[in-house]
Design an enzyme around this catalytic site. Sequence first.
Site, short mmCIF file in Angstrom:
data_model
loop_
_atom_site.label_atom_id
_atom_site.label_comp_id
_atom_site.label_asym_id
_atom_site.label_seq_id
_atom_site.Cartn_x
_atom_site.Cartn_y
_atom_site.Cartn_z
N CYS A 118 0.87 -1.43 -0.30
CA CYS A 118 -0.67 0.24 -0.06
C CYS A 118 0.84 1.20 0.32
CB CYS A 118 -0.81 -0.56 0.83
SG CYS A 118 -0.90 -1.33 2.23
N ASN A 349 2.81 -0.91 5.26
CA ASN A 349 3.12 -0.69 3.99
C ASN A 349 4.07 -2.10 3.55
OD1 ASN A 349 4.16 -1.04 1.24
ND2 ASN A 349 4.64 1.32 1.30
N GLY A 350 3.70 -2.66 3.35
CA GLY A 350 4.93 -3.95 3.06
C GLY A 350 4.39 -5.34 3.14
N MET A 596 18.36 -30.00 -15.27
CA MET A 596 17.09 -30.05 -15.65
C MET A 596 16.17 -30.69 -14.46
SD MET A 596 17.09 -30.44 -18.83
CE MET A 596 15.76 -30.99 -19.67
N GLU A 1016 16.40 -15.64 -20.76
CA GLU A 1016 16.94 -14.33 -20.45
C GLU A 1016 18.26 -14.17 -20.79
OE1 GLU A 1016 18.18 -13.42 -16.66
OE2 GLU A 1016 18.06 -14.77 -15.95
N LYS A 1084 13.71 -23.67 -9.98
CA LYS A 1084 14.25 -22.97 -9.05
C LYS A 1084 13.60 -21.16 -8.32
CE LYS A 1084 17.56 -21.59 -11.90
NZ LYS A 1084 19.19 -21.72 -12.61
N CYS A 1249 17.54 -33.74 -28.25
CA CYS A 1249 18.28 -33.35 -26.43
C CYS A 1249 18.28 -35.66 -26.19
CB CYS A 1249 17.27 -32.42 -26.08
SG CYS A 1249 17.60 -33.42 -24.96
N CYS A 1255 24.09 -30.72 -18.98
CA CYS A 1255 23.93 -29.52 -19.44
C CYS A 1255 24.50 -28.50 -18.49
CB CYS A 1255 22.70 -28.66 -18.83
SG CYS A 1255 20.72 -30.15 -19.78
N CYS A 1260 27.38 -31.68 -23.30
CA CYS A 1260 26.11 -31.84 -23.80
C CYS A 1260 26.73 -32.37 -25.33
CB CYS A 1260 24.95 -30.83 -24.36
SG CYS A 1260 23.45 -31.45 -25.68
#
Length: 1634
Positions: A118, A349-350, A596, A1016, A1084, A1249, A1255, A1260
């Site tokens: 908030c 707030n939190g 994996m 990413e 993860k 694969c 990996c 690989c």
Amino acid sequence: MATALLNDAVIYGGGGGLLYHNHHRRSAVGDGVLLVDFIGLRSGSRNHRATRRGFAVSASASRRSLRCFAVDGIRATAAVSVFDGEIADGRSSDESESRASQRQVVNLEDIIAERGACGVGFIANLDNKGSHQIVKDALIALGCMEHRGGCSADNDSGDGSGIMTLIPWELFDSWAAEQGLAPFDKSHTGVGMVFLPRDAALREEAKKVIVNTFTQEGLEVVGWRSVPTNASIVGLYAKETMPNIEQVFVRIAKEENIDDIERELYICRKIIERASSTEPWGSELYFCSLSNQTIVYKGMLRSEVLGMFYYDLQSDLYKSPFAIYHRRYSTNTSPRWPLAQPMRFLGHNGEINTIQGNLNWMQSRESSLKSPVWRGREGEIRPYGNPNASDSANLDSAAELLIRSGRSPQEALMILVPEAYKNHPTLSIRYPEVVDFYDYYKGQMEAWDGPALLLFSDGKTVGACLDRNGLRPARYWRTVDNVVYVASEVGVLPMDESKVIMKGRLGPGMMIAVDLPSGQVFENTEVKKLVALSNPYGKWLKENLRSLKPANFLSSAVLDNETILRRQQAFGYSSEDVQMVIETMAAQGKEPTFCMGDDIPLAAISQKAHMLYDYFKQRFAQVTNPAIDPLREGLVMSLEVNLGKRGNILEAGPENASQVFLSSPVLNEGELEALLSDLVLKPKVLPAFFNIRKGVEGSLQKTLHRLCEAADEAVRNGSQLLVLSDRSDELEPTRPAIPILLAVGAVHQHLIQNGLRMSASIVADTAQCFSTHQFACLIGYGASAVCPYLALETCRQWRLSNKTVNLMRNGKMPTVTIEQAQKNFSKAIQSGLLKILSKMGISLLSSYCGAQIFEIYGLGKDVVDTAFCGSVSKIGGLTLDELARETLSFWVKAFSQDTAKRLENYGFIQFRPGGEYHGNNPEMTKLLHKAVRERSESAYAVYQQHLANRPINVLRDLLEFTSDRAPISVGKVESATSIVERFCTGGMSLGAISRETHEAIAIAMNRIGGKSNSGEGGEDPIRWRPLTDVVDGYSPTLPHLKGLQNGDTATSAIKQVASGRFGVTPTFLVNADQLEIKIAQGAKPGEGGQLPGKKVSAYIARLRNSKPGVPLISPPPHHDIYSIEDLAQLIFDLHQVNPKAKVSVKLVAEAGIGTVASGVAKGNADVIQISGHDGGTGASPISSIKHAGGPWELGLTESHKTLIENGLRERVILRVDGGFKSGVDVLMAAAMGADEYGFGSLAMIATGCIMARICHTNNCPVGVASQREELRARFPGVPGDLVNFFLYVAEEVRGLLAQLGYEKLDDVIGRTDLLKLKDISVMKTQHLDLSYVLSNVGLPKISSSAIRKQDVHTNGPVLDDTLLSDPEISNAIENEKVVDKTVKIYNVDRAVCGRIAGVIAKKYGDTGFAGQLNITFLGSAGQSFACFLTPGMNIRLVGEANDYVGKGMAGGELVVTPVENVGFRPEDATIVGNTCLYGATGGQIFVRGKAGERFAVRNSLAQAVVEGTGDHCCEYMTGGCVVVLGKVGRNVAAGMTGGLAYLLDEDDTLFPKVNKEIVKIQRVTAPVGQMQLKNLIEAHVEKTGSTKGAAILKEWDTHLPLFWQLVPPSEEDTPEASAVYEQKAADQVTLQSA
């Protein structure tokens, strides 16, 4: 005045002090008003600008259109949950003393349903004079925060707003006169603001209870006043639950002292709450306030209508010397009137992350709290917490208890929300007494931990404090007429800049307090020093606190190998546990990395025996609160624990300090011995075994009951330490060990329910604990420390084995001693624990202990109620007897004659024949390769058959389809080509997988009209153009690929923006069809990504603007997504830069995700993606892969349901992924509500694969997940293989639809009635319950296709559109001309320049624009000012800015400078907010003034000059150059792997503030470096007129030696950092560096 002020300031922590003030001078001007305005978080994109108007009160009216979103053309009608305030449960005082009344433990379900975040603020007059102006100002400021609040789907019911002031006696006296009553006796009258039942008859009953209680207490009710309100402006949802609002006036004749009067009113309120809790109307009665000092006006209203709803607030007679105001954004979608804030003391707030533990501990304290001020009435004020209320309400009641018991508000908050005081350079040297205070209370009260900005008042003091991480922004400024403003956004009230005499910010853990009677303002360290000196805490600690001395690890094995093996078998160890987990930790001192995902069945549906821990999944933070960064920001975290009795917290005294202090919860045998011989603790060892001589049935239950009784008796006899132990000299076949987690949980819960938990600590001495997850479970369910004796013995055995000795001798493994091996193991566990805590955003182990931050998958009600009460277990599962059998199946292995000579490998981690079933197994892989490579339908049918015959692997395997219709022919079903458009591939980064794989997947998805995901790491621009040069399947543009066609494009339709911001440039963003914000990843959740150094090739480094060979770690998702409002701001930024791209938010399934999804939908996202825990990853710690996140079936169901219930489902596309393999999976997901379907690992398998599961090693064998050229040459895949796979899946979906009798997917989405339970038995238990997945709450109002075809959500009218429509600017962009403009800007103008940058980037790329836009802005800029700038944009801001300035800028120039003739020294003022330059990839920024926390985080090429920063400056930097001409905060250069920083250190305080893990600190000796520094300062002076810069240049020779240069290893040989380069002529040096 300014200089006088500054001389008196205490700079704290180097990051700039708090409210500077001066006792000797009072300003003659004005009435000395202190306006503190914290506006917590940011919120959604509801910034619909009406006309651009001057920012005065009228502006608030002109922004009436600042409504929340309209559900596009749909009126939502959702049921709102029944109005239930925070009402205590009814118990008479004698009954709660008795043992019969079992205390109920807090339930996680109640807690996760209520999340809020908030905006808050306060105003206070230092002369303590009341005025109506203060109330008016507070309401104006509240109206300017509308863009931070949330609204329901009716667009009108706000999530809540309110205001707290002193009681306006003038107003009430005038009402009394009208009623013919005498004026009130102010010193003896209390005023209650009461929400009463709506029904008239019930209302009278409620009032009767209230009046009776007051009368019994000897108070006289003077009168009731109906509060005048204007109900016509209340929103639809809010009106349905709107209470009747009245005020009650009572006279307290018998008390004189204010504190006693307040206490009497508190007792009355508690008695009324208890009496009403058993009544049918109990949930409808709520006291907003009942006090002789303060009053709260609040409601489920949007902030701009609060003042119109309550007529009192408009009256000139309503006067107060201060006001606290608050605006709520609740991610829960049925906000309730009582949960609006301010609460009775606090505006919060939190988010409190540890709330479940805090509530359990508060409840355990109930029997031990005593204080003479209560005169023996403690029993009447219980309970102290209420699990059905919000975290804010509970923190408020804990603070209220402390304050009413005689503590000051400042002290109460220092106890509840302590700062990160350990290793704090300033505190430990200058304020040791403050450290003693925190050390003393650390053993008394677990911190209420989480991001929080708290405002508090008891009517005499008004103040504010920030959490230990500083995760809420707070800025302040003070004017010449002695008005101080504090805000988390600057620009919320109109301000004459020439009157401002100083500007600054509130830093992490800081506090400020205003004492109204004396008019003094106390700055941070003064507040704390005053509180800390009230008792001799240091002396008490020295005399009573005992530290446990570290004991040496054993230097030889205790047991022989045969015995060790038997023990390991009996306690459920597998060879993977020993080799991959324990031995790796012993050898390397860190947790093992794997890759994996987790593709084995959940423990409950597995056919293999599992340890109890495997039924638990760690919870993690996403969206409502941030994960924290244990790697780079570990300075706020701690694993310390205190053992022993926790005394009565209401009375401070030396006896409370009598505890034992542990620096870590991991004990070795010597340390356990030391604890067992501590006479004060009187330790009691309780053996944890159960007896099965008379059969298994009921044996575990009986033993647990006896164990709890024994614990109970020991504690009543004075034992302060219970050691639960499964150690014994000889194992007996008929006495198996109780799973230690079950024993710890049961004893912990039993002691809580009997009010004994505070009297003793629990320690586990166990063989069944060796991994980080297992330690976390034991601590989370109540153990304070663990001695893992068998794991330590296993480390010793490993070190002594011939194999290890030989490996070390031959140099194949670093040599470690036997003690070192155990130390390594213990160190790995400790860093793993920090990581697990940080996922949930918790910093202290003492707050994690007993906080139960887990979900359970597969344990039944009797197990949960016995030992894990309050945890969520949605699908039911094993009973105690079934659990006993599973435990026994391990135990018997140790006694059978033919037991193997070595441990069994269950195949839980690596696939192996005969081991656990893995979803991605070699047989499945081969069958799939055959089908897609040969384009053989019969081969695909064999693959389908394989999946149909597999063992139960996921929850959906327990379901099958059923239909109410006759089958139809496949020819009538929608085509495969339209179905495949709903398919997406996972966010796999180029870097984790090879360029070949990444591009082949993208090309295939573009061919079928689906969407691939960049992951990413940016994208090579060469991939954005369609191929036109293909011959025989090969193209010179992408020479490494085969099987191409002309017209293919290798671009990823979905481009990911993750926390590392690698490769996120304006051009990358504008070339996306969709932008995905990655909040969490299935393998993860709660952690950042990692790319091992050997996978960062030159090509990868170029795309990511980083250094080749240097490992890349993405921070956990917290830098600009601290909260739901920050996420809404990032969504706004992305819509701003690319208005054509939908924005998706990727979440991971966990309990409570529905609440989160609603918040994300309110935040204006277009797509919500739910990932299951079984998603893949290129590299991740094993415990994260295995033990975090939930199945998508539950996450999807919960999200779909919650969105439907709140009328938000039509606003967002729901996408789901995690272990998808076939058309059956797609149709199941559709029936559960998903519109789109993601395939990750399977898409990789289809392109080649073979699931080697290496990996993370870069080796690989088929070049799918390697960056090594020779391996990539082996890549077998062609885009056509993946196209074939998706067409087969779509055909399978068509076949299934035809069988069910439906023509298109639209007809089955959300139709859970098409699913039913399979007639199939699970081996371990008959008690699984999937009714949650099968229940139905209705369907969206429009079809899935209509939802998918909606336009992109808009940001509404924005300033950038006005600028772009200016003919001069559009001409300059079109024809590369130069243009100069000057524009006014306000704090509601957010992400300004982002859209202009997008237009330029789309047309010219990141560097091609040759024109110049010189734009000057005047005023206070909103968040994300000048984000994503491109070269050719020269932006100047005269005024100030909020957070995220220059986010993602790629070029151009940005200058921020204060207005002319200010009354303060610009270099001492904070002028830009937190997290500036986040992920910048170019350009220059010059700031005349200071910045907040995390300046230049993840900067990869920009150059910056700034005059001071907060904590964590240059964090995660990979390139560029930062010059700071002033003070910095703590933890500079954490994770900085590239670029250079120059810091001016005038008073020699820099050294302790630098994080020395990576960078080297040196003086600026290289001539090229000196030149670079001087040139940047000269440019800074020229552009900003900086006096500080000019002074430095004037005395260059004396200042140069005061600069330090921070140099990461990758820059050590550059000419700027290395003096060896002197021979190079200085004239060749340019400004560009790094």
